[in-house]
Write an enzyme that holds these catalytic residues in place. Structure first.
Site, PDB file in Angstrom:
ATOM      1  N   ASN A  25       0.613  -1.151  -0.387  1.00 41.32           N
ATOM      2  CA  ASN A  25       0.149   0.068  -0.213  1.00 41.32           C
ATOM      3  C   ASN A  25       0.700   1.583   0.214  1.00 41.32           C
ATOM      4  OD1 ASN A  25      -2.045   1.565   0.974  1.00 41.32           O
ATOM      5  ND2 ASN A  25      -2.655   1.066   1.965  1.00 41.32           N
ATOM      6  N   ARG A  61      -2.973  -1.619  -2.975  1.00 43.52           N
ATOM      7  CA  ARG A  61      -4.216  -1.018  -3.506  1.00 43.52           C
ATOM      8  C   ARG A  61      -3.556   0.506  -4.394  1.00 43.52           C
ATOM      9  NH1 ARG A  61      -4.680   3.916   0.951  1.00 43.52           N
ATOM     10  NH2 ARG A  61      -7.366   4.527   0.204  1.00 43.52           N
ATOM     11  N   HIS A 121     -12.394   4.034  -0.328  1.00 40.48           N
ATOM     12  CA  HIS A 121     -12.020   2.977   1.346  1.00 40.48           C
ATOM     13  C   HIS A 121     -12.753   2.462   0.861  1.00 40.48           C
ATOM     14  CE1 HIS A 121     -11.701   6.829   4.190  1.00 40.48           C
ATOM     15  NE2 HIS A 121     -10.319   6.187   3.399  1.00 40.48           N
ATOM     16  N   ASN A 140      -8.221   8.720  10.201  1.00 39.02           N
ATOM     17  CA  ASN A 140      -7.552   9.914   9.871  1.00 39.02           C
ATOM     18  C   ASN A 140      -8.488  10.309   8.229  1.00 39.02           C
ATOM     19  OD1 ASN A 140      -6.190  12.585  10.454  1.00 39.02           O
ATOM     20  ND2 ASN A 140      -4.367  11.805   8.944  1.00 39.02           N
ATOM     21  N   ARG A 167      -9.485  17.170   6.120  1.00 38.88           N
ATOM     22  CA  ARG A 167     -10.677  17.630   5.394  1.00 38.88           C
ATOM     23  C   ARG A 167     -11.911  18.011   6.049  1.00 38.88           C
ATOM     24  NH1 ARG A 167      -9.372  12.027   2.839  1.00 38.88           N
ATOM     25  NH2 ARG A 167      -7.309  12.030   2.440  1.00 38.88           N
ATOM     26  N   GLU A 182      -8.040  -4.264   5.592  1.00 42.00           N
ATOM     27  CA  GLU A 182      -8.172  -3.751   4.224  1.00 42.00           C
ATOM     28  C   GLU A 182      -6.935  -5.095   3.802  1.00 42.00           C
ATOM     29  OE1 GLU A 182      -7.651   0.425   5.188  1.00 42.00           O
ATOM     30  OE2 GLU A 182      -8.718   1.179   3.098  1.00 42.00           O
TER      31      GLU A 182
END
Ligand code: AMP
Length: 394
Positions: free
Chosen positions: A8, A89, A178, A207, A237, A377
């Site tokens: 990833n 990923r 996601h 996060n 964000r 994941e």
């Protein structure tokens, strides 16, 4: 035994895991940080043993080489691990990609083409894929896309209400992100409750944060949109806001497009409102009476409550809510505050179960089952990648 190496790659980091998707056994995992910056650091874990390497890693190639070197030095040996696939990923798969794909030159070109939609994410993903294919040419490399789970969102949920020709020309639609986590967690909920017809809301609160509405395993809405900026309040964000704020800041404050991008992606959310993007700090400060932290927590949990209500309406009812990722798995306070007042939807948390945060946290008489489900994941990527493994001896 079918071992998969999961990679990833972020803009300045590479996270990896060597695991068996069938037994879930993780034989090693690690993180290399600060690629392209001073003070690069690689942390490699095998069981309880941690190995740290420091160095300058100019690019993802040097970073990945350092990862392979540490495997050879301290083990487990990758050449003896029986790796059947490498799972990568990839954040943006665009409109065409609806599942994992075997990487070939054409797919690399496609991931590169999609970089205009995900300029921060696809380039490092692709850089790692290219180097990994060079360094490990003997195994299949599989790209697992964050957007794939949401590929078939209904048009009414994927479409922005803007000029249709402009949207078509510039591929402006809601892709969702996601997805690997939302797929894994919603499937875990179905398995745990023994039902395949559930109307489930998954709240992935790390996060980055996103919500999804999933009916019988099929997503019908998600909070992230064309980019991971839309939706919930996140660490740095903003999530949803009035787009006219951008015109206004451009006109009255002279902020250009890069400054606006930085403002909304890196300096907003919890960090922007109260100075920390770590929910542990925010909660502590709120409890200590700091007004900006209390407000940030309230904005964060109120946004969650609105999404839960909206998604219950979108699905015509609600059977389960699952909390996952760093905040979702670890903050009883956020879980409690975000679902408070939703008794009319059939949601009632059990205070002690919520404090424990393990499995079901709703009360026995709650019509909606609320759960904490740790996301994984890497395991989901490994499972999908293993589907492309070459038959042994082949
Ligand atoms: P993730 O992106 O899933 O790794 O989640 C990272 C976020 O989880 C950070 O903002 C952390 O503040 C948050 N987090 C981790 N542990 C806790 C905790 N015990 N309470 C609240 N937030 C936590």
């Amino acid at each position: 035994m079918s071992t998969v190496l999961v990679v990833n790659a972020g803009s300045s980091s590479i996270k990896y895991q060597l695991l068996d998707p069938d037994t879930r056994e993780v034989s090693a995992k690690g993180l290399l940080e600060r690629i392209g910056q001073a003070g690069g650091e690689l942390t490699h874990r095998v069981g309880e043993e941690t190995t740290t390497r420091r160095g300058e890693y100019d690019d993802h190639g040097e970073g990945l080489q350092a990862v392979l070197d540490v495997f050879e030095e301290v083990g487990p040996s990758l050449s003896e691990a029986g790796i059947v696939a490498v799972g990568h990923r990839v954040v943006q798969g665009g409109k065409a990609i609806d599942g994992p794909r075997l990487v070939d030159d054409a797919l690399e070109t496609e991931i590169d083409r999609l970089a205009s939609l995900a300029p921060l994410h696809n380039p490092p993903n692709l850089a790692a894929i290219r180097v990994a294919r060079e360094l490990m040419p003997q195994v299949p490399h599989v790209a697992v896309f964050d957007t794939a789970f949401f590929h078939d969102l209904p048009d009414h949920s994927a479409t922005y209400a803007i000029d249709a020709a402009t949207a078509e020309q510039y591929a402006i639609r809601r892709y969702g992100f996601h997805g690997t986590s939302h797929k894994y967690v919603s499937a875990q909920v179905a398995e745990r409750l023994g039902r395949d017809d559930l109307r489930t809301i998954v709240l992935h609160l790390g996060n980055g944060a996103s919500a999804s509405a999933v009916v019988g395993g099929v997503p019908v809405d998600t909070s992230m949109g064309m980019t991971p900026l839309e939706g919930l309040v996140m660490g740095t964000r903003s999530g949803d806001l009035d787009p006219a704020i951008l015109f206004h800041l451009h006109r009255v404050a002279g902020l250009d497009v890069d400054a606006l991008d930085t403002l909304l992606n890196k300096k907003s959310g919890l960090l922007g409102m109260c100075g920390s993007n770590d929910m542990r700090d925010v909660t502590k400060a709120a409890d200590a009476g700091e007004a900006d932290a209390a407000l940030a927590l309230a904005v964060y949990t109120y946004r969650l409550r609105r999404y839960v209500g909206a998604y219950a309406a979108a699905m015509g009812g609600l059977d389960a809510v699952a909390f996952t990722a760093g905040v979702g798995e670890n903050s009883p306070r956020v879980r409690w505050d975000s679902l408070a007042g939703l008794e009319f939807l059939g949601i009632r948390l059990d205070e002690a179960r919520n404090a424990a945060g393990d499995g079901v946290i709703s009360a026995d008489d709650s019509a909606v089952t609320v759960l904490v489900v740790p996301t994984d994941e890497e395991l989901e990527i490994a499972r999908q990648a293993a589907g492309f493994a070459r038959p042994s001896g082949g």
